[in-house]
Design a protein around this motif. Structure first.
Motif, PDB file in Angstrom:
ATOM      1  N   PHE A   1      38.017  -6.166  30.179  1.00  0.00           N
ATOM      2  CA  PHE A   1      39.573  -6.546  30.537  1.00  0.00           C
ATOM      3  C   PHE A   1      40.340  -7.308  32.100  1.00  0.00           C
ATOM      4  CE2 PHE A   1      42.474  -3.914  33.524  1.00  0.00           C
ATOM      5  CZ  PHE A   1      44.100  -3.499  32.695  1.00  0.00           C
TER       6      PHE A   1
ATOM      7  N   GLY B   1      41.983 -10.543  32.489  1.00  0.00           N
ATOM      8  CA  GLY B   1      43.198 -10.746  33.114  1.00  0.00           C
ATOM      9  C   GLY B   1      43.316 -10.626  34.792  1.00  0.00           C
ATOM     10  N   THR B   2      42.020 -11.218  35.233  1.00  0.00           N
ATOM     11  CA  THR B   2      42.429 -12.007  36.485  1.00  0.00           C
ATOM     12  C   THR B   2      41.640 -13.158  36.722  1.00  0.00           C
ATOM     13  OG1 THR B   2      39.978 -11.244  36.605  1.00  0.00           O
ATOM     14  CG2 THR B   2      41.602 -10.104  37.726  1.00  0.00           C
ATOM     15  N   ARG B   3      41.189 -13.866  35.527  1.00  0.00           N
ATOM     16  CA  ARG B   3      40.908 -14.934  35.447  1.00  0.00           C
ATOM     17  C   ARG B   3      39.561 -15.255  35.740  1.00  0.00           C
ATOM     18  NH1 ARG B   3      46.211 -16.205  34.924  1.00  0.00           N
ATOM     19  NH2 ARG B   3      46.347 -17.330  36.923  1.00  0.00           N
TER      20      ARG B   3
ATOM     21  N   HIS C   1      44.769   0.490  38.345  1.00  0.00           N
ATOM     22  CA  HIS C   1      44.601   0.662  35.960  1.00  0.00           C
ATOM     23  C   HIS C   1      43.684   1.475  36.183  1.00  0.00           C
ATOM     24  CE1 HIS C   1      45.777  -3.597  36.521  1.00  0.00           C
ATOM     25  NE2 HIS C   1      46.477  -3.736  35.951  1.00  0.00           N
TER      26      HIS C   1
ATOM     27  N   PHE D   1      39.674  -1.477  36.981  1.00  0.00           N
ATOM     28  CA  PHE D   1      40.114  -2.755  37.474  1.00  0.00           C
ATOM     29  C   PHE D   1      38.374  -2.540  38.363  1.00  0.00           C
ATOM     30  CE2 PHE D   1      39.829  -5.966  40.765  1.00  0.00           C
ATOM     31  CZ  PHE D   1      40.812  -6.752  40.384  1.00  0.00           C
TER      32      PHE D   1
ATOM     33  N   ALA E   1      50.459 -16.268  35.590  1.00  0.00           N
ATOM     34  CA  ALA E   1      50.693 -15.043  36.332  1.00  0.00           C
ATOM     35  C   ALA E   1      49.631 -14.541  36.619  1.00  0.00           C
ATOM     36  CB  ALA E   1      51.572 -14.314  37.408  1.00  0.00           C
ATOM     37  N   LYS E   2      48.482 -13.206  36.940  1.00  0.00           N
ATOM     38  CA  LYS E   2      47.445 -12.725  36.619  1.00  0.00           C
ATOM     39  C   LYS E   2      47.906 -11.665  35.802  1.00  0.00           C
ATOM     40  CE  LYS E   2      43.917 -13.899  40.148  1.00  0.00           C
ATOM     41  NZ  LYS E   2      43.669 -13.734  41.172  1.00  0.00           N
ATOM     42  N   LEU E   3      47.466 -11.353  34.870  1.00  0.00           N
ATOM     43  CA  LEU E   3      47.889 -10.358  33.458  1.00  0.00           C
ATOM     44  C   LEU E   3      47.224  -8.469  34.241  1.00  0.00           C
ATOM     45  CD1 LEU E   3      46.342  -9.838  29.742  1.00  0.00           C
ATOM     46  CD2 LEU E   3      48.970 -10.755  31.098  1.00  0.00           C
ATOM     47  N   THR E   4      46.253  -8.529  35.309  1.00  0.00           N
ATOM     48  CA  THR E   4      46.181  -7.792  35.776  1.00  0.00           C
ATOM     49  C   THR E   4      46.940  -6.789  37.078  1.00  0.00           C
ATOM     50  OG1 THR E   4      44.424  -8.616  37.323  1.00  0.00           O
ATOM     51  CG2 THR E   4      43.985  -7.478  35.961  1.00  0.00           C
TER      52      THR E   4
END
Lengths: 145, 145, 145, 145
Positions: free
Chosen positions: B63, B67-69, B92, B96, C50-53
Motif C-alpha cells: 500500500f 501510494g508514494t511511488r 494511515h 504507512f 500527487a501521491k495517494l498516501t
C-alpha cells in the motif's frame, strides 16, 4: 496437548482455483479469501472485474465463518432485526458478517479455516465458496460437507 | 480523462509466483501482497511458515509503495528519528511503512501498484519483492527496473 | 457570546488555486487540504500526479495546524525523539502531524483554519501552503502573515 | 496488463461545479466528494451551510459507489432490515453507505470513480450527484447515463 489438521498455502490455492472457476461459470467475478483456523488471512485473489468494496467483505466473511464455525448465512436470522443476536454485525469493528458467502472449512471434526466470497448475491457468493471447499474435500478423498 | 495501464490478477499471480520462488531460494517463507494503483489488495499469499503479524505488514508495505511511488526502504532515513518526516509512520492508522520490503510497480511511467513482502529482514523482504517485479517486467518484454 | 471571522468555501478555493499554482511552479503536484476553525474539512484537491498516501497526510496537516494554531514544522523539535512532547505524533489515531506542510490561517488574531500540503519535501509542502495563505491575505487586503 | 480511462482533477472540478450549481438551485447547500476508480479522494468541497457530519458521509458515499459500481440508493433494500445483505452497512468501519446520494461514474464500460453528496434528503443528494455526472458526460460528448 492435542494434534489438529492445518491448511497449507497449497490447500488455499486449490480452494481459490476452484472458487474462481465457479465464479467464471456463473459470470460473476469475485473477491475470494481463505483464512486459517486462527481467522488469519492465508490467501486472497481479486478477480478482474470483482468489486473493490468486496475485498474487505470477502476477508470478513472468511474470518467470521472460521471463527464461528458456521456459514455466515446462518447468522442472517439470528443477527437480523428481531433476531436473538441483533447487533452482532457491528462487533469486531463491523467485521462480523451475517449474510451469505462465508463458509467454515471443517476437516475430521476440526474447523481448519474459512472461505469468503463477495461481489455477487449472497447465494452466488455462497455457491462459489462451496465450490472451493468441495474441491479441497475431493483432493483429500473426503465426501463433500 | 487520461488513459493508464492497469494490472490484472494474472499479472499479480505472476509476481506472487516469482516472489515465492525467491523466498524459497533464500530459505525465508514470506507473506507477499500485491496491490493495484489505488492501493487496494489484488492478491495475497502467506507461505507456509511465514509470520502471522507479517500479513498486515506485507499488505501495508505494498500500500505504501503504491501510494508514494517509492520503495518503503527510502522512507527509513526520511521518517526515522531525526529525519525530516519523522512521525509519518503513524499516519494511515500506522499503515504507512518506513522500512524495506515494499516496492512500487512502475510501467510506462505509471505506478500500477505495489508489492510488499514480510517475514525476513528488510533487505530479504525487498529482494523477494524485487524478484516478483522483475518477473512481471520480463513477461512484458521490459528491461528490469 | 463573541463574534469571530469564519472562512467560506470561496476563501478555501482561493487558497487551493494559489497553492496549486505554486505547486505547478516548483514542479511538484500536491494534495492540498483546507480545514475550518473546527479542524473540519472545507475543501480538498488532489492534483494530477500527487501521491495517494498524501491525501490523508495533507488533511492531517491542515487539521493539526488549525487545532494547534501552529505550523506543523514547529512540532518537529518538540515532538521528535528527545523532545518534550515526544509521542504526540501518535495521538488522534496518528493524525497529529509533526513535520512541515501544515500552516494555521490566522485572521485578526483568530485562527480561522489550516492549510495542509503533501507530496513534496516538508519545505516544499510548507512553501505551497504559505502561497495559499498569502493569496487569501491579499484578497483581504492584509499584509502577509 | 489492461488499459483503462482515469479521471483528472479537471474532471473532478467540473463535477463539483455542476453539483454545486444544482445544490444552489434546489436551495440545499451540500458536501460534495469525488473519488477515483480506487475509491481514493480526488476532490471535495463543503458549500457554505452544508452539514459538518456530511463531510464524511459524502466521502463515504462516493467511496461506496466507486467500489460497488452501483448507486448507494440501490443498497437500501438490499442492506436494510430484512434485506439479503443486512449488516453490510457496518463493513469498512461503517463507511459502506446504503442510502442515496452516491453514484458511480462509468465511462466506456469502466467505473472511473464515484460522486457522493450529503446534507439533504437521499433523493436531493442523488439529484445533485447526478447533475455532476451529467456535466462530465456532456464535456466528454457522451450521452447522459
Amino acid at each position: 496437548m492435542i494434534t489438529v489438521p492445518k491448511m497449507s498455502l497449497a490447500d488455499a490455492k486449490l480452494i481459490l482455483d476452484a472458487s474462481e472457476a465457479r465464479a467464471v461459470q456463473i459470470g460473476v467475478p469475485m473477491d475470494v479469501a481463505v483464512v486459517d483456523d486462527g481467522g488469519n488471512l492465508l490467501a486472497f485473489h481479486r478477480m478482474d472485474g470483482a468489486k473493490l468494496t468486496s475485498i474487505e467483505i470477502a476477508i470478513n466473511k472468511a474470518f467470521t465463518a472460521a471463527g464461528t464455525r458456521k456459514g455466515t448465512h446462518e447468522y442472517a436470522p439470528v443477527g437480523g432485526p428481531g433476531g436473538p443476536a441483533f447487533g452482532i454485525h457491528a462487533s469486531h469493528q463491523g467485521r462480523f458478517t451475517i449474510f451469505g458467502g462465508g463458509l467454515p472449512i471443517q476437516v475430521e471434526g476440526h474447523t481448519v479455516g474459512g472461505v469468503g466470497c463477495s461481489s455477487g448475491s449472497p447465494e452466488q457468493d455462497r455457491e462459489v465458496a462451496q465450490a472451493g471447499i468441495d474441491a479441497l474435500f475431493r483432493s483429500l478423498g473426503h465426501p463433500s460437507a
